[in-house]
Design an enzyme around this catalytic site. Structure first.
Site, PDB file in Angstrom:
ATOM      1  CE1 TYR A  25      -3.357  -2.653   0.006  1.00  0.00           C
ATOM      2  CE2 TYR A  25      -3.700  -2.324   2.352  1.00  0.00           C
ATOM      3  CZ  TYR A  25      -4.027  -2.963   1.179  1.00  0.00           C
ATOM      4  OH  TYR A  25      -5.021  -3.915   1.172  1.00  0.00           O
ATOM      5  CG  HIS A  38      -2.180  -8.412  -0.763  1.00  0.00           C
ATOM      6  ND1 HIS A  38      -1.602  -7.169  -0.689  1.00  0.00           N
ATOM      7  CD2 HIS A  38      -3.490  -8.177  -0.954  1.00  0.00           C
ATOM      8  CE1 HIS A  38      -2.528  -6.232  -0.841  1.00  0.00           C
ATOM      9  NE2 HIS A  38      -3.684  -6.836  -1.001  1.00  0.00           N
ATOM     10  CB  SER A  95     -14.463  -2.878  -1.041  1.00  0.00           C
ATOM     11  OG  SER A  95     -13.206  -2.430  -1.482  1.00  0.00           O
ATOM     12  N   PRO A  96     -16.342  -3.088   2.208  1.00  0.00           N
ATOM     13  CG  PRO A  96     -16.384  -2.733   4.520  1.00  0.00           C
ATOM     14  CD  PRO A  96     -15.442  -2.799   3.346  1.00  0.00           C
ATOM     15  CG  LEU A  97     -18.945   1.086   3.889  1.00  0.00           C
ATOM     16  CD1 LEU A  97     -18.415   2.350   4.562  1.00  0.00           C
ATOM     17  CD2 LEU A  97     -20.397   0.856   4.266  1.00  0.00           C
ATOM     18  N   GLY A  98     -18.721  -0.898  -0.634  1.00  0.00           N
ATOM     19  CA  GLY A  98     -18.763  -0.778  -2.085  1.00  0.00           C
ATOM     20  C   GLY A  98     -17.938   0.372  -2.614  1.00  0.00           C
ATOM     21  NE  ARG A  99     -13.734  -1.588  -5.600  1.00  0.00           N
ATOM     22  CZ  ARG A  99     -12.703  -2.268  -5.064  1.00  0.00           C
ATOM     23  NH1 ARG A  99     -11.874  -1.648  -4.264  1.00  0.00           N
ATOM     24  NH2 ARG A  99     -12.524  -3.547  -5.328  1.00  0.00           N
TER      25      ARG A  99
END
Length: 325
Positions: free
Chosen positions: A44, A123, A203-207
């Site tokens: 990252y 990863h 990405s549990p909030l859909g990015r």
């Protein structure tokens, strides 16, 4: 600790520029409010190069997190990853041989300023190395006390079983949300439940789509990789927002934000789940953490699942190779 972690990637790459001081303040507040897990990776900071954006450098995010936890190591659960390397002009290379596993772990320990990693992930699996060899080397790190538990990312069911048989996996990290549910159809969710493996949705909030903050016609800058994703462009964006508007209406009835309901839906799934929404802003961190207080009934969960039926979600997760920069 709260059963919602913090994805730290956005502080170093992929979603536009980040302010260093703001990122540090957000990380410190996350410790203060008892966030359950901090998720980073050695790559990252460097992976922006794969999308044609400037790189902050390999290890940038780990160093940022290491600076934050200095003097507070015992207050955090620390997760990081290895295996993804960036070559010339952003070319991605996967490395998973046993010697590299050890080398990568030592480098991460130095950048994080700690003597152990709580959860160490591969990863992505190097296709040239049997998964048993990679996971076996990770198990050696556990035996040495450098790693407390191991996990993997984005595995198919057969790979998951082979990895777990080599050394018990504590976690599997995969994209999972109301908006992206391929891990259900593939059998991964069922396998995690059977094997007692915690699923860690990234990405549990859909990015950010499920937060309701993305608007029609929105354009994403050159340093924001969502500009390449089918679900954030043209008709895909419009159809996605149609779904989110219905989520917004449902959330309003609950007195909650759309993103909080999306996280509550994940927490209501019938297996151990620790979502890691990413943010670089303390206000969003607080909003996400408060999702633990949202109560959803069985009927609510079923309604949301039907609303975001995968057949009605537009586009793919990533661009086709010919569409990428």
């Amino acid at each position: 600790m709260r059963p919602i972690g913090l994805g730290c990637m956005t502080m170093s790459q992929s979603y536009g520029d980040a302010d260093r001081d703001e990122s540090l303040a957000t990380l410190r507040e996350a410790i203060d409010i008892g966030v359950g897990m901090f998720d980073t990776a050695d790559v990252y900071g460097a992976a922006d190069a794969a999308f044609g954006a400037p790189s902050k450098g390999f290890g940038h995010n780990e160093e940022l997190l290491g600076e934050t936890i200095a003097g507070r190591r015992d207050e955090v659960v620390l997760a990081t990853k290895f295996a993804v390397q960036m070559g010339a002009e952003g070319a991605v290379r996967l490395v998973g041989d046993p010697a590299y596993v050890t080398q990568a772990c030592e480098a991460s320990l130095r950048r994080l300023g700690t003597d152990h990693i709580d959860l160490y992930y591969c990863h992505r699996q190097d296709p040239s190395v049997p998964i048993e060899e990679t996971v076996g080397a990770m198990g050696e790190l556990v035996a040495q006390g450098k790693v407390r538990a191991i996990g993997h990312c984005e595995l198919a069911v057969d790979e998951l079983r082979r990895a777990h048989a080599t050394h018990p996996l504590s976690a599997l990290q995969s994209e999972y949300s109301l908006w992206e549910r391929s891990v259900e159809d593939s059998g991964v969710v069922a396998a995690c439940r059977e094997l007692g493996i915690t699923l860690v949705p990234y990405s549990p909030l859909g990015r950010a789509m499920l937060t309701g903050r993305i608007h029609r016609g929105q354009e994403f800058g050159a340093t924001d990789f969502r500009s390449l994703l089918p679900r954030f462009c043209g008709e895909g964006l419009d159809r996605s927002i149609d779904l989110v508007e219905q989520l917004r209406e449902f959330a309003a009835e609950k007195g909650a934000a759309p993103g909080q309901v999306a996280l509550a839906w994940l927490l209501a799934q019938p297996l151990d789940v620790v979502p890691i929404p990413g943010t670089k802003r303390a206000s969003y961190l607080r909003e996400n953490s408060a999702a633990t207080g949202i109560a959803l009934s069985i009927d609510d969960v079923a309604h949301l699942s039907a609303l975001f039926d995968p057949a009605g979600v537009p586009g793919g997760r990533y661009p086709k190779p010919e569409d990428a920069r």
